[in-house]
Design a protein around this motif. Sequence first.
Motif, PDB file in Angstrom:
ATOM      1  N   PRO A  48       0.845  -1.197   0.000  1.00 41.08           N
ATOM      2  CA  PRO A  48       0.000   0.000   0.000  1.00 41.08           C
ATOM      3  C   PRO A  48       0.878   1.244   0.000  1.00 41.08           C
ATOM      4  O   PRO A  48       2.081   1.174   0.290  1.00 41.08           O
ATOM      5  CB  PRO A  48      -0.760  -0.118   1.327  1.00 41.08           C
ATOM      6  CG  PRO A  48       0.149  -0.911   2.207  1.00 41.08           C
ATOM      7  CD  PRO A  48       0.851  -1.870   1.307  1.00 41.08           C
ATOM      8  N   TYR A  92       3.059   9.533  -5.289  1.00 45.48           N
ATOM      9  CA  TYR A  92       1.813  10.279  -5.436  1.00 45.48           C
ATOM     10  C   TYR A  92       1.833  11.525  -4.559  1.00 45.48           C
ATOM     11  O   TYR A  92       2.261  11.466  -3.405  1.00 45.48           O
ATOM     12  CB  TYR A  92       0.609   9.439  -4.993  1.00 45.48           C
ATOM     13  CG  TYR A  92       0.331   8.218  -5.819  1.00 45.48           C
ATOM     14  CD1 TYR A  92       0.834   6.969  -5.444  1.00 45.48           C
ATOM     15  CD2 TYR A  92      -0.461   8.286  -6.970  1.00 45.48           C
ATOM     16  CE1 TYR A  92       0.562   5.841  -6.189  1.00 45.48           C
ATOM     17  CE2 TYR A  92      -0.735   7.154  -7.721  1.00 45.48           C
ATOM     18  CZ  TYR A  92      -0.215   5.948  -7.324  1.00 45.48           C
ATOM     19  OH  TYR A  92      -0.487   4.826  -8.071  1.00 45.48           O
ATOM     20  N   PRO A 100     -13.602  16.412  -2.039  1.00 51.43           N
ATOM     21  CA  PRO A 100     -12.902  15.150  -1.847  1.00 51.43           C
ATOM     22  C   PRO A 100     -11.382  15.301  -1.886  1.00 51.43           C
ATOM     23  O   PRO A 100     -10.849  16.079  -2.697  1.00 51.43           O
ATOM     24  CB  PRO A 100     -13.380  14.314  -3.036  1.00 51.43           C
ATOM     25  CG  PRO A 100     -13.629  15.314  -4.106  1.00 51.43           C
ATOM     26  CD  PRO A 100     -14.166  16.523  -3.403  1.00 51.43           C
ATOM     27  N   THR A 101     -10.715  14.585  -1.017  1.00 51.55           N
ATOM     28  CA  THR A 101      -9.265  14.464  -1.105  1.00 51.55           C
ATOM     29  C   THR A 101      -8.926  13.930  -2.493  1.00 51.55           C
ATOM     30  O   THR A 101      -9.590  13.007  -2.985  1.00 51.55           O
ATOM     31  CB  THR A 101      -8.778  13.479  -0.036  1.00 51.55           C
ATOM     32  OG1 THR A 101      -9.053  14.040   1.250  1.00 51.55           O
ATOM     33  CG2 THR A 101      -7.306  13.195  -0.170  1.00 51.55           C
ATOM     34  N   THR A 102      -7.935  14.504  -3.135  1.00 59.11           N
ATOM     35  CA  THR A 102      -7.580  14.060  -4.481  1.00 59.11           C
ATOM     36  C   THR A 102      -6.085  13.809  -4.597  1.00 59.11           C
ATOM     37  O   THR A 102      -5.273  14.427  -3.891  1.00 59.11           O
ATOM     38  CB  THR A 102      -8.020  15.081  -5.543  1.00 59.11           C
ATOM     39  OG1 THR A 102      -7.573  16.390  -5.148  1.00 59.11           O
ATOM     40  CG2 THR A 102      -9.525  15.083  -5.710  1.00 59.11           C
ATOM     41  N   PHE A 103      -5.757  12.906  -5.519  1.00 61.98           N
ATOM     42  CA  PHE A 103      -4.388  12.448  -5.722  1.00 61.98           C
ATOM     43  C   PHE A 103      -3.890  12.816  -7.112  1.00 61.98           C
ATOM     44  O   PHE A 103      -4.689  12.927  -8.057  1.00 61.98           O
ATOM     45  CB  PHE A 103      -4.318  10.926  -5.590  1.00 61.98           C
ATOM     46  CG  PHE A 103      -4.671  10.396  -4.235  1.00 61.98           C
ATOM     47  CD1 PHE A 103      -6.007  10.165  -3.891  1.00 61.98           C
ATOM     48  CD2 PHE A 103      -3.695  10.100  -3.297  1.00 61.98           C
ATOM     49  CE1 PHE A 103      -6.343   9.665  -2.646  1.00 61.98           C
ATOM     50  CE2 PHE A 103      -4.014   9.600  -2.053  1.00 61.98           C
ATOM     51  CZ  PHE A 103      -5.344   9.390  -1.721  1.00 61.98           C
ATOM     52  N   GLY A 104      -2.583  12.950  -7.226  1.00 59.41           N
ATOM     53  CA  GLY A 104      -1.983  13.043  -8.541  1.00 59.41           C
ATOM     54  C   GLY A 104      -2.021  11.683  -9.222  1.00 59.41           C
ATOM     55  O   GLY A 104      -2.364  10.667  -8.607  1.00 59.41           O
TER      56      GLY A 104
ATOM     57  N   VAL B  37      -9.984   4.571   0.872  1.00 60.17           N
ATOM     58  CA  VAL B  37      -9.459   4.969  -0.429  1.00 60.17           C
ATOM     59  C   VAL B  37      -9.412   3.721  -1.294  1.00 60.17           C
ATOM     60  O   VAL B  37      -9.063   2.640  -0.810  1.00 60.17           O
ATOM     61  CB  VAL B  37      -8.038   5.573  -0.306  1.00 60.17           C
ATOM     62  CG1 VAL B  37      -7.452   5.874  -1.691  1.00 60.17           C
ATOM     63  CG2 VAL B  37      -8.051   6.831   0.545  1.00 60.17           C
ATOM     64  N   GLN B  39      -8.249   1.858  -5.152  1.00 58.48           N
ATOM     65  CA  GLN B  39      -7.247   1.961  -6.211  1.00 58.48           C
ATOM     66  C   GLN B  39      -7.578   1.016  -7.342  1.00 58.48           C
ATOM     67  O   GLN B  39      -7.777  -0.177  -7.139  1.00 58.48           O
ATOM     68  CB  GLN B  39      -5.861   1.628  -5.676  1.00 58.48           C
ATOM     69  CG  GLN B  39      -4.746   1.818  -6.698  1.00 58.48           C
ATOM     70  CD  GLN B  39      -3.369   1.709  -6.080  1.00 58.48           C
ATOM     71  OE1 GLN B  39      -3.151   0.966  -5.117  1.00 58.48           O
ATOM     72  NE2 GLN B  39      -2.423   2.474  -6.596  1.00 58.48           N
ATOM     73  N   LEU B  45      -5.593   6.295  -7.552  1.00 58.06           N
ATOM     74  CA  LEU B  45      -6.107   6.357  -6.193  1.00 58.06           C
ATOM     75  C   LEU B  45      -7.314   7.282  -6.137  1.00 58.06           C
ATOM     76  O   LEU B  45      -7.266   8.406  -6.636  1.00 58.06           O
ATOM     77  CB  LEU B  45      -5.023   6.864  -5.236  1.00 58.06           C
ATOM     78  CG  LEU B  45      -3.842   5.914  -5.011  1.00 58.06           C
ATOM     79  CD1 LEU B  45      -2.687   6.644  -4.358  1.00 58.06           C
ATOM     80  CD2 LEU B  45      -4.272   4.726  -4.180  1.00 58.06           C
ATOM     81  N   TRP B  47     -10.286   8.727  -3.423  1.00 56.00           N
ATOM     82  CA  TRP B  47     -10.863   8.851  -2.098  1.00 56.00           C
ATOM     83  C   TRP B  47     -12.334   8.453  -2.145  1.00 56.00           C
ATOM     84  O   TRP B  47     -13.061   8.835  -3.065  1.00 56.00           O
ATOM     85  CB  TRP B  47     -10.724  10.294  -1.622  1.00 56.00           C
ATOM     86  CG  TRP B  47     -11.361  10.600  -0.318  1.00 56.00           C
ATOM     87  CD1 TRP B  47     -10.826  10.426   0.919  1.00 56.00           C
ATOM     88  CD2 TRP B  47     -12.669  11.150  -0.115  1.00 56.00           C
ATOM     89  NE1 TRP B  47     -11.713  10.836   1.884  1.00 56.00           N
ATOM     90  CE2 TRP B  47     -12.855  11.286   1.276  1.00 56.00           C
ATOM     91  CE3 TRP B  47     -13.699  11.544  -0.963  1.00 56.00           C
ATOM     92  CZ2 TRP B  47     -14.020  11.791   1.833  1.00 56.00           C
ATOM     93  CZ3 TRP B  47     -14.863  12.057  -0.414  1.00 56.00           C
ATOM     94  CH2 TRP B  47     -15.016  12.169   0.972  1.00 56.00           C
ATOM     95  N   TYR B  94      -8.596   0.366   0.532  1.00 57.80           N
ATOM     96  CA  TYR B  94      -7.701   0.552   1.667  1.00 57.80           C
ATOM     97  C   TYR B  94      -8.403   1.357   2.752  1.00 57.80           C
ATOM     98  O   TYR B  94      -9.093   2.340   2.448  1.00 57.80           O
ATOM     99  CB  TYR B  94      -6.462   1.346   1.268  1.00 57.80           C
ATOM    100  CG  TYR B  94      -5.556   0.684   0.264  1.00 57.80           C
ATOM    101  CD1 TYR B  94      -5.583   1.057  -1.077  1.00 57.80           C
ATOM    102  CD2 TYR B  94      -4.629  -0.279   0.654  1.00 57.80           C
ATOM    103  CE1 TYR B  94      -4.729   0.479  -2.004  1.00 57.80           C
ATOM    104  CE2 TYR B  94      -3.766  -0.868  -0.270  1.00 57.80           C
ATOM    105  CZ  TYR B  94      -3.831  -0.485  -1.590  1.00 57.80           C
ATOM    106  OH  TYR B  94      -2.974  -1.057  -2.502  1.00 57.80           O
TER     107      TYR B  94
END
Lengths: 112, 112
Positions: A48, A92, A100-104, B37, B39, B45, B47, B94
């Motif tokens: 993870p 990341y 919302p939390t966001t990711f690259g 989260v 994936q 990824l 959220w 996760y």
Amino acid sequence: DIVMTQTPLSLSVTPGQPASISCKSSQSLLHTDGRTYLYWYLQKPGQPPQLLIYEVSNRFSGLPDRFSGSGSGTDFTLKISRVEAEDVGVYYCMQSIQLPTTFGQGTRLEIK
Amino acid sequence: EVQLVESGGGLVQPGGSLRLSCAASGFTVSSDYMTWVRQTPGKGLEWVSIIYSGGSTYYADSVKGRFTISRDDSKNTLYLQMNSLRAEDTAVYYCVRDLSFWGQGTLVTVSS
């Protein structure tokens, strides 16, 4: 939603050489509380994600000091001063100033 | 030592339900905010949901009305009830402690 854009998407680095990953957000990540909610994670193969850096530049427990984070507002950088074989994986960036939390999209680091 | 152990994933038909569990040790789930989260290879990824220590909950638009996050303080366990599952919910899920520590994940596959 805040869009997080990472560059490059892949990186091939010789051991001992530096590496740098850029992350840009579509909105400022500076909160009115004075903190900037930008995080960096590394996902090693088959594992993870693990937290590396929180709030732009704070190393999470046990992270070697060859990792450093910098930036402000909407532009951020993760630097590895001397890449080692154990650094391979996908990096990341993530924002948590706003849901919302966001990711690259992730940056894959491989060793030459 | 902090541990998060997810369970409950598996193969389910479209329209079906699953309940994911995340058993925590080394800390109290009710004292931190906890996040799910997911994936996928294609979307990276994403959220899904968050529950704060005070009990407030929030969801990604993609799962709102179908997923419910909850916790059982007596069991120190986080849950994600997933109803009306769709193919696009297929992912590794996760649980994450306050964005710092991730469980190993549990695979959910929605397919007929």
